[in-house]
Design a protein around this motif. Structure first.
Motif, mmCIF file in Angstrom:
data_model
loop_
_atom_site.group_PDB
_atom_site.id
_atom_site.type_symbol
_atom_site.label_atom_id
_atom_site.label_comp_id
_atom_site.label_asym_id
_atom_site.label_seq_id
_atom_site.Cartn_x
_atom_site.Cartn_y
_atom_site.Cartn_z
ATOM 1 N N LEU A 329 2.591 49.621 12.468
ATOM 2 C CA LEU A 329 1.452 50.302 11.854
ATOM 3 C C LEU A 329 0.376 50.581 12.891
ATOM 4 O O LEU A 329 -0.073 49.667 13.584
ATOM 5 C CB LEU A 329 0.886 49.446 10.711
ATOM 6 N N GLN A 330 -0.053 51.825 12.971
ATOM 7 C CA GLN A 330 -1.038 52.235 13.966
ATOM 8 C C GLN A 330 -2.450 52.325 13.393
ATOM 9 O O GLN A 330 -3.396 52.521 14.142
ATOM 10 C CB GLN A 330 -0.639 53.610 14.546
ATOM 11 N N ARG A 331 -2.598 52.200 12.079
ATOM 12 C CA ARG A 331 -3.912 52.279 11.454
ATOM 13 C C ARG A 331 -3.950 51.327 10.274
ATOM 14 O O ARG A 331 -2.918 50.798 9.847
ATOM 15 C CB ARG A 331 -4.220 53.697 10.996
ATOM 16 N N ARG A 332 -5.148 51.102 9.766
ATOM 17 C CA ARG A 332 -5.322 50.178 8.652
ATOM 18 C C ARG A 332 -4.514 50.653 7.447
ATOM 19 O O ARG A 332 -4.561 51.829 7.075
ATOM 20 C CB ARG A 332 -6.798 50.060 8.290
ATOM 21 N N SER A 333 -3.792 49.719 6.820
ATOM 22 C CA SER A 333 -2.908 50.060 5.709
ATOM 23 C C SER A 333 -3.019 48.998 4.627
ATOM 24 O O SER A 333 -3.463 47.872 4.864
ATOM 25 C CB SER A 333 -1.450 50.158 6.184
ATOM 26 N N LEU A 334 -2.591 49.386 3.439
ATOM 27 C CA LEU A 334 -2.429 48.440 2.341
ATOM 28 C C LEU A 334 -0.977 47.979 2.338
ATOM 29 O O LEU A 334 -0.065 48.790 2.140
ATOM 30 C CB LEU A 334 -2.790 49.092 1.002
ATOM 31 N N ILE A 335 -0.756 46.687 2.562
ATOM 32 C CA ILE A 335 0.595 46.119 2.608
ATOM 33 C C ILE A 335 0.804 45.311 1.333
ATOM 34 O O ILE A 335 0.115 44.310 1.097
ATOM 35 C CB ILE A 335 0.797 45.239 3.849
ATOM 36 N N ILE A 336 1.743 45.745 0.515
ATOM 37 C CA ILE A 336 2.068 45.064 -0.742
ATOM 38 C C ILE A 336 3.378 44.313 -0.536
ATOM 39 O O ILE A 336 4.426 44.930 -0.340
ATOM 40 C CB ILE A 336 2.178 46.070 -1.901
ATOM 41 N N HIS A 361 -5.339 44.668 8.366
ATOM 42 C CA HIS A 361 -4.836 45.373 7.190
ATOM 43 C C HIS A 361 -5.276 44.672 5.911
ATOM 44 O O HIS A 361 -5.699 43.510 5.931
ATOM 45 C CB HIS A 361 -3.302 45.459 7.231
ATOM 46 N N LEU A 362 -5.138 45.387 4.809
ATOM 47 C CA LEU A 362 -5.380 44.813 3.489
ATOM 48 C C LEU A 362 -4.032 44.391 2.915
ATOM 49 O O LEU A 362 -3.102 45.200 2.838
ATOM 50 C CB LEU A 362 -6.047 45.841 2.573
ATOM 51 N N VAL A 363 -3.917 43.126 2.515
ATOM 52 C CA VAL A 363 -2.639 42.558 2.074
ATOM 53 C C VAL A 363 -2.740 42.189 0.605
ATOM 54 O O VAL A 363 -3.741 41.628 0.144
ATOM 55 C CB VAL A 363 -2.262 41.325 2.914
ATOM 56 N N LEU A 364 -1.687 42.509 -0.127
ATOM 57 C CA LEU A 364 -1.593 42.181 -1.551
ATOM 58 C C LEU A 364 -0.215 41.579 -1.811
ATOM 59 O O LEU A 364 0.799 42.173 -1.458
ATOM 60 C CB LEU A 364 -1.794 43.439 -2.394
ATOM 61 N N PHE A 365 -0.179 40.395 -2.400
ATOM 62 C CA PHE A 365 1.087 39.733 -2.716
ATOM 63 C C PHE A 365 1.425 39.959 -4.192
ATOM 64 O O PHE A 365 0.551 39.927 -5.065
ATOM 65 C CB PHE A 365 1.000 38.233 -2.442
ATOM 66 N N VAL A 366 2.713 40.176 -4.469
ATOM 67 C CA VAL A 366 3.215 40.337 -5.832
ATOM 68 C C VAL A 366 4.251 39.248 -6.081
ATOM 69 O O VAL A 366 5.228 39.127 -5.340
ATOM 70 C CB VAL A 366 3.843 41.731 -6.046
ATOM 71 N N VAL A 367 4.018 38.451 -7.123
ATOM 72 C CA VAL A 367 4.885 37.311 -7.438
ATOM 73 C C VAL A 367 5.326 37.420 -8.892
ATOM 74 O O VAL A 367 4.497 37.638 -9.787
ATOM 75 C CB VAL A 367 4.157 35.972 -7.205
ATOM 76 N N LEU A 368 6.625 37.282 -9.129
ATOM 77 C CA LEU A 368 7.165 37.324 -10.484
ATOM 78 C C LEU A 368 7.125 35.939 -11.110
ATOM 79 O O LEU A 368 7.473 34.945 -10.459
ATOM 80 C CB LEU A 368 8.604 37.849 -10.475
ATOM 81 N N ARG A 435 -10.409 52.748 -5.727
ATOM 82 C CA ARG A 435 -11.722 53.176 -6.187
ATOM 83 C C ARG A 435 -12.841 52.533 -5.379
ATOM 84 O O ARG A 435 -13.870 53.149 -5.162
ATOM 85 C CB ARG A 435 -11.884 52.832 -7.687
ATOM 86 N N ARG A 436 -12.631 51.313 -4.957
ATOM 87 C CA ARG A 436 -13.673 50.608 -4.218
ATOM 88 C C ARG A 436 -13.609 50.877 -2.721
ATOM 89 O O ARG A 436 -14.410 50.330 -1.954
ATOM 90 C CB ARG A 436 -13.567 49.105 -4.491
ATOM 91 N N GLY A 437 -12.634 51.678 -2.304
ATOM 92 C CA GLY A 437 -12.579 52.055 -0.905
ATOM 93 C C GLY A 437 -12.314 50.901 0.039
ATOM 94 O O GLY A 437 -12.872 50.862 1.129
ATOM 95 N N LYS A 438 -11.456 49.972 -0.360
ATOM 96 C CA LYS A 438 -11.194 48.796 0.478
ATOM 97 C C LYS A 438 -10.198 49.073 1.596
ATOM 98 O O LYS A 438 -10.127 48.304 2.557
ATOM 99 C CB LYS A 438 -10.679 47.642 -0.390
ATOM 100 N N ILE A 439 -9.393 50.112 1.448
ATOM 101 C CA ILE A 439 -8.353 50.353 2.460
ATOM 102 C C ILE A 439 -8.989 50.922 3.728
ATOM 103 O O ILE A 439 -9.759 51.858 3.679
ATOM 104 C CB ILE A 439 -7.286 51.335 1.933
#
Length: 439
Positions: A329-336, A361-368, A435-439
């Motif tokens: 990744l060369q720029r800020r990204s949202l990683i899910i 980067h902005l990181v988001l974890f998804v857990v079942l 919407r909050r422009g966090k990325i």
């Protein structure tokens, strides 16, 4: 090929005790049993020879299907001869992706409006992604006397592509949401909680008070609020763990397939919103890494790429996978990140690798949610084994909650839910972040 039916075997078998009884009462009739068996054998052969002959067998299968979605396979053939059978049976050997026992059964009946054509159908529910191979087909039918089966076989080279399930994308609820949402078909800008300043507008009740421009309000003698434009062209990466923990089933399907469906549902929204989207999968090493795609026209390509994510019964190497992703990744990204953590050691390594990502980067974890563990805990114990199972399940859930808390303390959001609503929760989290422009 000709072989006896259950009726023929029964009739031949009852000849033995009858012959034994006659031989005991009237020794001169000992040959009746042999004559009975010989006559039945002749009738069996004749029945097989005069049975109808099958013509070309046609098997219609879909080119592709989605995992967990029922699909129908249709078989058709035509019989020739004086005595057409009432019905025919068929057995089709298939790949384990299409059936647990590796076979499908067909009941062929005569088509009233198509002469001697016989039709039959079978329903299969794909269990795993990949290419479902079609094997040999066995077709059998009875002769007019019901004493002989006549059988033929055919080898098929057909196959079915089993794709990830995207039924949620086609649901009316999602389509209505996309039609009326900020990312719909209307060519207009959305002014909300982004970071790019757009304009000043008169403050209205319900607006965020933090958006009030006090200097502008003082100059114009009325309350003015700042409006912002929602950014597009962000980079969104769906990182899917396909290691051994994610291969465990939830409600009949592996966790990784539940995760892929949720990822594709959210990817459809990200593509519609104008963001660039990519898929990344890993286990012991990085597996799949697609280029960034934009535009809803590329959604089908993402679905095909997701179909190639394999099931790896290996321990996931978070350090190698996330460091490889970061270097790409060369720029800020949202990683899910879609994963599951039950082993404390692997969880520590995951936390360490995720900690290096959040610097850039902005990181988001998804857990079942693990419904099976919850059932073990809620079930009233009746035996000592039930108690041990419940205690173990509670310990595993406590470890998972601890890891979730540690992620949240690091500033990483965690989306947790059951497999049937995790996609909706993820979409809501994505839209909130955007919407909050966090990325």
């Amino acid at each position: 090929m000709i072989y006896p039916t259950a009726r023929a075997v029964f009739l031949i078998a009852i000849g033995a005790p009858v012959a034994a009884l006659l031989a005991a009462l009237m020794p001169n009739l000992w040959a009746v049993g042999i004559a009975w068996a010989a006559a039945l054998f002749v009738l069996l052969v004749v029945d097989g020879l005069i049975a109808a002959k099958a013509g070309a067998i046609q098997l219609s299968v879909p080119e592709s299907s989605e995992i967990g979605a029922p699909m129908e396979l249709v078989m058709q053939t035509e019989f020739s001869g004086l005595m057409a059978p009432r019905a025919a049976k068929a057995n089709l050997g298939v790949d384990g992706r299409l059936s647990e026992n590796g076979s499908l059964e067909f009941q062929l009946t005569r088509s009233v409006d198509q002469g001697r054509n016989y039709l039959g159908a079978a329903t299969a529910t794909p269990l795993r992604r990949g290419t479902g191979e079609i094997g040999k087909l066995w077709l059998r039918w009875k002769g007019p006397l019901g004493l002989a089966w006549r059988q033929t076989q055919k080898t098929s080279d057909q196959s079915i592509a089993i794709l990830p399930n995207i039924s949620a994308v086609r649901s009316p609820t999602v389509q209505m949401f996309l039609r009326d949402s900020i990312f719909g078909l209307l060519a207009r800008k959305f002014r909300g909680e982004g970071s790019e300043f757009e304009a000043l507008t008169e403050y209205q009740p319900g607006m965020d008070r933090r958006s009030i421009d006090w200097k502008g309000s003082a100059r114009h003698s009325k309350l003015l609020a700042k409006e912002f434009d929602t950014e597009r062209n962000n980079q969104i990466v769906f990182a899917l763990d396909c290691g051994s923990a994610m291969c465990e089933p939830i409600d009949g399907l592996p966790r990784i397939d539940r995760a892929v469906s949720a990822a594709l549902l959210t990817a459809y929204v990200t593509l519609k919103s104008g963001d660039k989207t990519s898929l990344f999968s890993f286990a012991a090493k990085p597996e799949l890494s697609t280029p960034f795609l934009s535009g809803s026209r590329n959604f089908f390509r993402l679905q095909q790429d997701a179909a190639s994510i394999d099931y790896r019964h290996q321990e996931s190497n978070y350090t190698l996978a996330l460091s490889s992703l970061s270097s790409r990744l060369q720029r800020r990204s949202l990683i899910i990140i879609f994963t599951d953590f039950t082993d404390p050691t692997s969880a520590d390594l995951m936390l360490e690798a995720a900690g290096r990502l959040i610097d850039k980067h902005l990181v988001l974890f998804v857990v079942l949610e693990d419904q099976e563990l919850a059932e073990f805990i809620e079930k009233p114990p009746e035996t000592a084994e039930d108690v041990a199972r419940s205690v173990t399940a509670q310990s595993l859930l406590d470890q998972k909650k601890l890891v979730v808390k540690r992620l949240q303390h690091m500033g990483i959001d965690v989306v947790e839910g059951s497999h049937d609503n995790i996609g909706t929760r993820l979409i809501n989290s994505y839209l909130k972040i955007k919407r909050r422009g966090k990325i």
